[in-house]
Design an enzyme around this catalytic site. Structure first.
Site, mmCIF file in Angstrom:
data_model
loop_
_atom_site.group_PDB
_atom_site.id
_atom_site.type_symbol
_atom_site.label_atom_id
_atom_site.label_comp_id
_atom_site.label_asym_id
_atom_site.label_seq_id
_atom_site.Cartn_x
_atom_site.Cartn_y
_atom_site.Cartn_z
ATOM 1 C CG HIS A 264 34.412 10.301 10.946
ATOM 2 N ND1 HIS A 264 34.230 11.643 10.793
ATOM 3 C CD2 HIS A 264 34.094 9.809 10.030
ATOM 4 C CE1 HIS A 264 33.723 12.158 10.208
ATOM 5 N NE2 HIS A 264 33.322 10.660 9.392
ATOM 6 C CE LYS B 193 48.225 -20.894 27.171
ATOM 7 N NZ LYS B 193 47.857 -22.273 26.394
ATOM 8 C CD GLU C 148 49.264 -17.265 19.418
ATOM 9 O OE1 GLU C 148 48.387 -16.585 20.424
ATOM 10 O OE2 GLU C 148 48.718 -18.610 19.142
#
Length: 531
Positions: free
Chosen positions: A351, A455, A322
């Site tokens: 793994h 938003k 950000e």
């Protein structure tokens, strides 16, 4: 490079802070010996900009705000005495409130102690507190911590079910600077409903961390919540963990917040050094600049070899991405900057994706985080001469070497053990590294226009949903395809969004929308359910 040469390079590049017992090793970064001197003028400029920021310069030009998270652990550095007093007062209030809760002076409605903590937030208002809670939590915690950190109904139902009958002894902490953040607002409303369904009064079990006179502040005041704590406009969400945002949940959990702040403060002191070889954050920022060519050309893979640090990569994703993910630089030039961050933990990663890291696309650099102390007390041998912790250390060293053999670069950060002080130091180290790197690439680390754009786009979708529901309810006998409805609403360009909204509405009973499926899913028909 021969191991003897690597050892000499290691000694020449290793940074070690004896007080914090923190080391930064950049010897596996393949930059030339002249790189530091070539970058020195730009670093000196970055140091000066950081000094100006700490002195109170406006750093968030979009909102004309200072950026002062460093003052949170050194109030004496705040640009005014009044601001320093506010910071000290907030910390004192946090500690006093937590002590009153632990002593039972602030208690649940049945006068029993609060034993659970429900933290409601999003982004930096959740990631920082979650990281601190998970890294420093233990069976000895004063309160058990839960989180609403999304607007996912099923996720919140799961948390409420886990709390179960303990909801009556649960303290809710709602965190939102503006009080208008929709995810947090939704979480608060969902929590309120859960408390009411259990026959409880939410306001009697809630506190807020928010801005002065915000929507949330007014709600808490009007309803008589147990308390409110400040969230200043000069503290960004992703750097708010050493404010009441992170300190209140930590103190309630039983974590020593003074030590957390002390670790951050000591690291801040180290990272203010203008001698680059003595500044661990500068060494990190330089490593990033070298390996990404200053243009985000490689991803950062975080490999902490400690279960307690598993959430550190999530915390750093927001802090780094950000802050650095910007379309434009500070001069308005198109730059498309950023560093992608991902990671899990060692040796689990070996793994999972170390195979690709070693032999696949070389589009990354690794950051190993080593914790020297295995556990409290002694370990037993899982085989002669070796404990489980010895294996963990061996896997780290082995993976680091295996990557270097394939010319995959890495940085290693070593701390002695996980304590509030070292967690605070890690937080401060990366905060400063991000700020310095942002200066090197000439972007503003302290605004986030892309977040606001998302938003706004969500608001447009919800407005369109309202129009769809109104049209379907106005004509309850008529079935619409998504294309029919988009044309009827005079929104033909939004047909795909209309289809997505309709499918979501039909999958849930809340709005009373039915779907008649068609072989080609986009030709399905939708209507309002008859009452």
């Amino acid at each position: 490079m021969q191991k003897k040469q690597l050892w000499e390079l290691y000694k020449g590049r290793l940074y070690h802070d004896a007080g914090l017992e923190l080391s930064v090793d950049s010897s596996r970064m393949n930059y030339a010996d002249t790189f530091l001197s070539e970058m020195e003028p730009r670093l000196q400029k970055a140091y000066q900009e950081m000094t100006e920021l700490e002195e109170g310069a406006v750093a968030n030009a979009d909102e004309q705000r200072m950026v002062g998270h460093y003052w949170l652990r050194a109030p004496e550095l705040a640009p005014t005495a009044e601001l320093g007093d506010e910071i000290r007062g907030a910390l004192a209030s946090v500690k006093a409130f937590a002590a009153s809760v632990h002593q039972g002076n602030i208690a649940a409605p049945d006068n029993q102690k609060f034993v659970n903590l429900l933290v409601i937030g999003i982004g930096g208002s959740a990631l920082g507190p979650q990281f601190v809670a998970d890294s420093l939590g233990s069976a000895r915690d004063r309160m058990r911590v839960f989180f609403f950190d999304n607007t996912d109904p099923d996720g919140m139902d799961k948390v409420v079910a886990e709390i179960g009958a303990g909801l009556k002894h649960t303290l809710a902490v709602v965190i939102s600077k503006s009080g208008g953040t929709k995810e947090t607002r939704n979480g608060m409303l969902e929590a309120r409903r859960a408390f009411e369904n259990a026959g409880l009064h939410f306001a009697a079990q809630a506190v807020a961390v928010t801005g002065c006179d915000s929507e949330l502040d007014r709600t808490a005041s009007q309803e008589g919540w147990l308390g409110t704590f400040p969230m200043w406009d000069w503290v960004g969400g992703r750097t708010s963990v050493t404010s009441a945002v992170g300190l209140l949940p930590a103190a309630l959990q039983g974590i020593d917040v003074d030590r957390l702040l002390e670790g951050a403060r000591l690291c801040d002191q180290s990272t203010r050094s203008r001698s680059t070889r003595e500044n661990p954050a500068a060494l990190l920022a330089l490593s990033w600049y070298h390996t990404t060519k200053g243009k985000g050309a490689r991803d950062m893979v975080l490999l902490p070899y400690k279960d307690r640090l598993i959430l550190f990569s999530r915390y750093l994703q927001q802090l780094i991405m950000e802050s650095l993910g910007k379309e434009l630089d500070r001069d308005g030039n198109l730059v498309l900057q950023g560093i992608t961050v991902y990671g899990n933990k060692g040796s689990t990663d070996q793994h999972a994706y170390v195979q690709q890291l070693r032999e696949g696309v070389p589009n990354f650099f690794a950051t190993f985080i080593e914790v020297l102390k295995d556990r409290e007390g002694a370990s037993f041998e899982v085989e002669p001469g070796a404990t489980s912790g010895d294996y963990l250390s061996g896997f780290l060293q082995g993976t680091r070497s295996a990557l270097y053999e394939k010319e995959r670069e890495s940085v290693t950060i070593t701390i002695r053990e996980i304590t509030p002080a070292t967690v605070g130091a890690l937080i401060a180290l990366y905060e400063r590294a991000v700020g310095l790197y942002a200066s090197l690439i000439n972007v503003n680390a302290y605004h986030q226009p892309g977040v606001e754009a998302g938003k706004k786009a969500a608001g447009v979708v919800l407005k369109l949903q309202g129009e769809i529901l109104e049209m379907l309810r106005r004509q309850p006998s008529r079935e619409f395809t998504c294309e029919d409805l988009a044309m009827t609403l005079a929104r033909p360009e939004e047909v795909e969004t209309v289809f997505s909204i309709l499918r979501h509405l039909a999958a849930n009973p809340d709005h009373g929308i039915e779907m008649t499926a068609a072989p080609r899913i986009w030709e399905s028909r939708f209507k309002a359910r008859q009452k």
